[in-house]
Every structure is written in C-alpha cells, then in structure tokens.
Motif scaffolding. Sequence first.
Motif, mmCIF file in Angstrom:
data_model
loop_
_atom_site.group_PDB
_atom_site.id
_atom_site.type_symbol
_atom_site.label_atom_id
_atom_site.label_comp_id
_atom_site.label_asym_id
_atom_site.label_seq_id
_atom_site.Cartn_x
_atom_site.Cartn_y
_atom_site.Cartn_z
ATOM 1 N N THR A 33 1.208 -0.791 -0.089
ATOM 2 C CA THR A 33 -0.058 -0.115 0.182
ATOM 3 C C THR A 33 1.136 0.974 0.346
ATOM 4 O O THR A 33 1.845 1.233 0.885
ATOM 5 C CB THR A 33 -0.979 -0.316 0.862
ATOM 6 O OG1 THR A 33 -1.355 -1.223 0.816
ATOM 7 C CG2 THR A 33 -1.880 1.067 1.199
ATOM 8 N N LEU A 34 0.743 2.443 -0.671
ATOM 9 C CA LEU A 34 0.941 3.707 -0.674
ATOM 10 C C LEU A 34 0.007 4.611 -0.202
ATOM 11 O O LEU A 34 -0.738 4.789 -0.887
ATOM 12 C CB LEU A 34 1.131 3.695 -1.876
ATOM 13 C CG LEU A 34 2.328 3.330 -2.703
ATOM 14 C CD1 LEU A 34 2.666 3.545 -4.591
ATOM 15 C CD2 LEU A 34 4.267 3.708 -1.900
ATOM 16 N N VAL A 35 0.450 5.959 0.369
ATOM 17 C CA VAL A 35 0.054 6.471 1.335
ATOM 18 C C VAL A 35 -0.433 8.213 0.859
ATOM 19 O O VAL A 35 1.604 8.176 0.955
ATOM 20 C CB VAL A 35 -0.961 6.428 2.553
ATOM 21 C CG1 VAL A 35 -1.823 5.698 2.256
ATOM 22 C CG2 VAL A 35 -0.022 6.458 3.794
ATOM 23 N N ASP A 36 -0.492 8.844 0.839
ATOM 24 C CA ASP A 36 0.630 10.969 0.660
ATOM 25 C C ASP A 36 1.117 10.679 2.041
ATOM 26 O O ASP A 36 0.337 10.929 2.930
ATOM 27 C CB ASP A 36 -0.663 11.095 -0.719
ATOM 28 C CG ASP A 36 -1.866 11.741 0.121
ATOM 29 O OD1 ASP A 36 -1.992 11.539 1.151
ATOM 30 O OD2 ASP A 36 -2.522 12.240 -0.713
ATOM 31 N N MET B 163 -0.019 3.489 9.296
ATOM 32 C CA MET B 163 0.635 4.214 8.146
ATOM 33 C C MET B 163 0.776 5.637 8.636
ATOM 34 O O MET B 163 1.551 6.085 8.803
ATOM 35 C CB MET B 163 0.574 4.104 6.906
ATOM 36 C CG MET B 163 0.466 2.356 6.798
ATOM 37 S SD MET B 163 -0.067 1.999 4.769
ATOM 38 C CE MET B 163 1.142 3.193 3.938
ATOM 39 N N ARG B 164 -0.517 5.643 9.243
ATOM 40 C CA ARG B 164 -0.494 7.387 9.998
ATOM 41 C C ARG B 164 -0.107 7.766 10.635
ATOM 42 O O ARG B 164 0.794 9.154 10.335
ATOM 43 C CB ARG B 164 -2.070 7.973 10.154
ATOM 44 C CG ARG B 164 -2.853 9.490 10.585
ATOM 45 C CD ARG B 164 -3.626 9.705 10.570
ATOM 46 N NE ARG B 164 -4.887 9.478 9.782
ATOM 47 C CZ ARG B 164 -5.135 9.747 8.510
ATOM 48 N NH1 ARG B 164 -4.532 11.420 8.626
ATOM 49 N NH2 ARG B 164 -5.905 9.598 8.061
ATOM 50 N N ARG C 123 6.379 -1.097 7.778
ATOM 51 C CA ARG C 123 6.400 0.474 7.094
ATOM 52 C C ARG C 123 7.215 1.638 7.041
ATOM 53 O O ARG C 123 8.225 1.327 8.045
ATOM 54 C CB ARG C 123 5.005 0.945 8.017
ATOM 55 C CG ARG C 123 4.235 -0.312 7.965
ATOM 56 C CD ARG C 123 2.851 0.882 9.183
ATOM 57 N NE ARG C 123 2.047 -0.579 8.985
ATOM 58 C CZ ARG C 123 1.875 -1.427 10.215
ATOM 59 N NH1 ARG C 123 3.166 -1.016 11.571
ATOM 60 N NH2 ARG C 123 1.239 -2.478 10.611
ATOM 61 N N LEU C 124 7.841 2.305 6.014
ATOM 62 C CA LEU C 124 8.382 3.339 6.150
ATOM 63 C C LEU C 124 7.976 4.466 5.427
ATOM 64 O O LEU C 124 7.522 4.263 4.607
ATOM 65 C CB LEU C 124 9.758 2.738 5.091
ATOM 66 C CG LEU C 124 9.974 1.354 4.710
ATOM 67 C CD1 LEU C 124 10.830 0.737 4.037
ATOM 68 C CD2 LEU C 124 10.565 0.916 5.944
ATOM 69 N N CYS D 150 3.659 7.442 2.546
ATOM 70 C CA CYS D 150 4.077 6.340 3.747
ATOM 71 C C CYS D 150 4.282 4.726 3.034
ATOM 72 O O CYS D 150 3.124 4.813 1.860
ATOM 73 C CB CYS D 150 3.459 5.948 5.134
ATOM 74 S SG CYS D 150 3.846 4.737 5.498
ATOM 75 N N ILE D 151 5.216 3.521 2.446
ATOM 76 C CA ILE D 151 4.473 2.453 1.960
ATOM 77 C C ILE D 151 4.728 1.303 2.769
ATOM 78 O O ILE D 151 5.268 1.635 4.062
ATOM 79 C CB ILE D 151 6.099 2.507 0.731
ATOM 80 C CG1 ILE D 151 5.726 1.185 0.179
ATOM 81 C CG2 ILE D 151 6.978 2.763 1.787
ATOM 82 C CD1 ILE D 151 6.894 1.141 -1.041
ATOM 83 N N ALA D 152 4.145 0.529 2.705
ATOM 84 C CA ALA D 152 4.012 -0.705 3.854
ATOM 85 C C ALA D 152 3.589 -1.951 3.062
ATOM 86 O O ALA D 152 2.470 -1.386 1.782
ATOM 87 C CB ALA D 152 2.902 -0.372 4.791
ATOM 88 N N PHE D 153 4.378 -2.561 3.544
ATOM 89 C CA PHE D 153 4.815 -4.294 2.062
ATOM 90 C C PHE D 153 4.227 -5.239 3.246
ATOM 91 O O PHE D 153 4.987 -5.195 4.869
ATOM 92 C CB PHE D 153 5.015 -4.509 1.365
ATOM 93 C CG PHE D 153 6.457 -3.858 2.090
ATOM 94 C CD1 PHE D 153 7.467 -5.455 2.156
ATOM 95 C CD2 PHE D 153 6.912 -2.949 1.829
ATOM 96 C CE1 PHE D 153 8.596 -5.038 2.676
ATOM 97 C CE2 PHE D 153 8.458 -2.537 2.531
ATOM 98 C CZ PHE D 153 9.159 -3.772 3.018
#
Length: 465
Positions: A27-30, A68-69, A94-95, A107-110
Amino acid sequence: MHIPTDDRFAAARALLLMVEEMIEGATLVDRESRIVWISEGQLALIGGPRLSDVVGQEIERVIPHSRMREVVETGHPHPLDIIQYGDRSLLVTRLPLKDEKGEVIGCIAFALKNSIPHLRPIAERVQHLQTRLARIEQALSTTRTSRYNVEHILGASPAMRQVSRLLRRAAEVKSPVLLLGETGTGKEMVAHAIHAASNRVNRPFVAINVAAVPENLLEAEFFGVAPGAFTGAGRQPRPGKFQIAHEGTLFLDEIGDMPLPLQAKLLRTLQDGEVEPVGSNQLARVDVRIIAATSRALADMVRAGTFRQDLYYRLNVLPIRLPPLRERAGDIELLARRFSEQTAAAFGMALRPLTTAALARLGDHDWPGNVRELANVIEQVYARTDGTRIEAEHVDEALPSASPGPLQPEPAPGSDLASAVAGLERSLIADALVQAGGNKREAARRLGVSRSNLYAKMQRYGLDL
C-alpha cells in the motif's frame, strides 16, 4: 480529489511491482494518509474492492487498524510488525517516503510472504507462539483477563484517531488513566484495550462498577475482609479487588458515584500502595495500575464538594475523553458494518449488507445511547426483520420511537403527602428510563442517584428490572 503523481510515488510503486512475487500485499499513502495505490494482493486481503473505489480514501476507512498514519506523522519506520487479516498473520514493514529536504511525503507498507526462506524461521516461531498463546487463553478463559484490544477500537474520525493515540500512550506509562464520556461510548472497552497493550497484559484485569455495589459493601469489595471481622464473616480472609488485581489493572467504573468516606481510603491506598482489609490491623502491599471512568463531570463535583479534590488530581493524570457518536463523523458506517458482521456470526445467519438509504437513516439519528445503542439497533434488525440486506425501513423499525410516553394520572383528591410524593418519584423514574432507552446507568445519571439506589426504588415501585 487530487492524488499525488510525484515521481517518488511512481518509483515506489514500480519497485513493489518488481518484487510482487515476494510480497503478500502493498500500500502507498500520501502525506494526508490517503491511499495512492494498493496492490492486487492487498485488495484481496481486505475483501476485494476495486482499486478505483479506494484510491483517495483515508487509509483507516479501508484498513481500520492501519498504522501508516503514525509513520507519516512521526517519520519513524516500523521495520517489522505483525498484523492479523482474519485467521492469517503477516509480517509487515512500514517505511516513510521523504523528499530531497527530508520531509515526509507519504508512507509505503508491504507484507512479506511467509514462503521467503530467510523469514520462514520467524514465521514458524510466530505460529508456534500463537499456538501456545491459544492454549493459554483457553486455559485462562475463566480467569480475569482483558476481553478487548486496540483492534476492537474502531474509528477513522479525527476524534477517534486522537483516542487511539492516547490509548497507545497510556499503555506505555504506569500513571492512572481517567476515561471521560457519555454512557455507551465504550469506556470499559478502552480500559480493556489499554491493559491488553501494556506490560501488565499477563496479569489480572479486574473491573468493579462503583454504582452497582451497595454503599455498605463497597469498602469490603475494595479492600477485602479479615477472618471474623463481623458476624457472618468467614474464617478465611476474603481478598478485595485491590488484592485480586495485584500487579495488574483495576478498572473503577462510575468513580463519580463513590461515597466521600471511601474516597479518602482509596486516596491513601493510591498514595501508599497498601490496603487494610476490613477488621484487620495488618497492611498488605499492592501494585495496581488504576483506570477510572465516569460519565459525570468530576471537575464540577469537586467544586460542589461531592468529590475530593486530591483524589481527582491523583486520578486525572492522563485523561482520555471518548467522543459521543454524534461527534464521530463517518464512523457510524464503520461501526454499523462491524456490528452487522458480529451479529450475523452470533446468530448463525448470512451477513446482511447495509444499503445506502439504511446508512443515511443511521446517520440522521442523534444516538443518545452512543455506540452501545447502535449495536443494539443492528441486533434488533437481525432479530426482528428478514431480508438479504438491511433496508431503511428495517432501521426505522429498530430505532426508538420519539413519541412521548403515556401521561401519568393525577393524584386522587384527598391523597396523603407520602402517596403523592411516591407517585411523583415513580413517574420521574419511569420517564428517565424511557428517555435513557432502558439503560439503568444512564437513567440513574439523569436522576442524580446511584445505580444501586435506582434498582432499590424500581423494585419498591414495581418497575421492570
């Protein structure tokens, strides 16, 4: 809605697609924690929505317990975490994504697949620990343990994100916590979750509702009874809630209903870490973390002299206000869907999705009983109506009627004063119960009496208990 097209997001997405065979989902979030992209594997994990339906949404509205937030706001990575999807446990990284100036832009999570060779020992270890934990939980099912954890606290609204942040903070410290909020907002669930996330999780969680215990028994309930302390006392010492909760957590619900004399003894116990059982001259050391809760305005009670100021300051170290449901914009849909899933499972029935019209009906209600009332309405829908979906008319049937109750008869001419007063008191209690939707605690709060006093009066006047 503007979705970032920054080259850094494109590069991150390309990288994830390159290692797609090694990951379960990504997942990618801004910087606003809104979804930019989700992999096909991740979409499958969360129930199979279309990518176009989730892009642009806040992450918590799609993955309610995502952290992620937290990464976006703090800039700190979560190199390795374990997250549960149904009966599956996945290892998640999560990075934060940063620009040239070092500012976080997303943020990027996998989630790594368990088949990766160098992670297989970790996955096997996790599985082994989970199996052991399941056995321990089964063995301890009759003991005093917490029933809820952080994942049970649903909500994507700003108010609930603040509650989640304070909840995690409360789990890290030993200070007393004071939970404030209207009845039905989930104070006991939050108390359980704080205990479950703390380092006392393997020790007892003991709850006592101050308003439900007769005043003359409260001291014995709190501090225990020495052998032969009074007529009828047993020959063996009877531990109180403080002794039972030793090294664990003691949850004091409706602390505002505690009598002033007992408040003084509670304060001394909190200050000294010692209890003196009723009928004993011996002190016993106790190590207890206190979580108190109330639906009453303790600060006003302090000014009125009905609650000790020193005890208030002792308890009010980390206050957490639980917002009423009417202040949690957008959370009603999340909660209603969860309660629908839980009710369907409990009743052994097929899940009934909520229609848009049904959700609109729920959104229009002011929810005086808060989350507890919403859960009750969804359960009523399953119990009272049929269909493959939950329609607006089903919600209307379950929501409480706004029509006033029947008028109470006037006292007969010549009635004595005692009868007239009793009739008025019975009428006031009946009205309070109707206004509270049958909730005894809320009715007692409206009447300004303890819940045990309310029960006694209901029994005296023949009102339904």
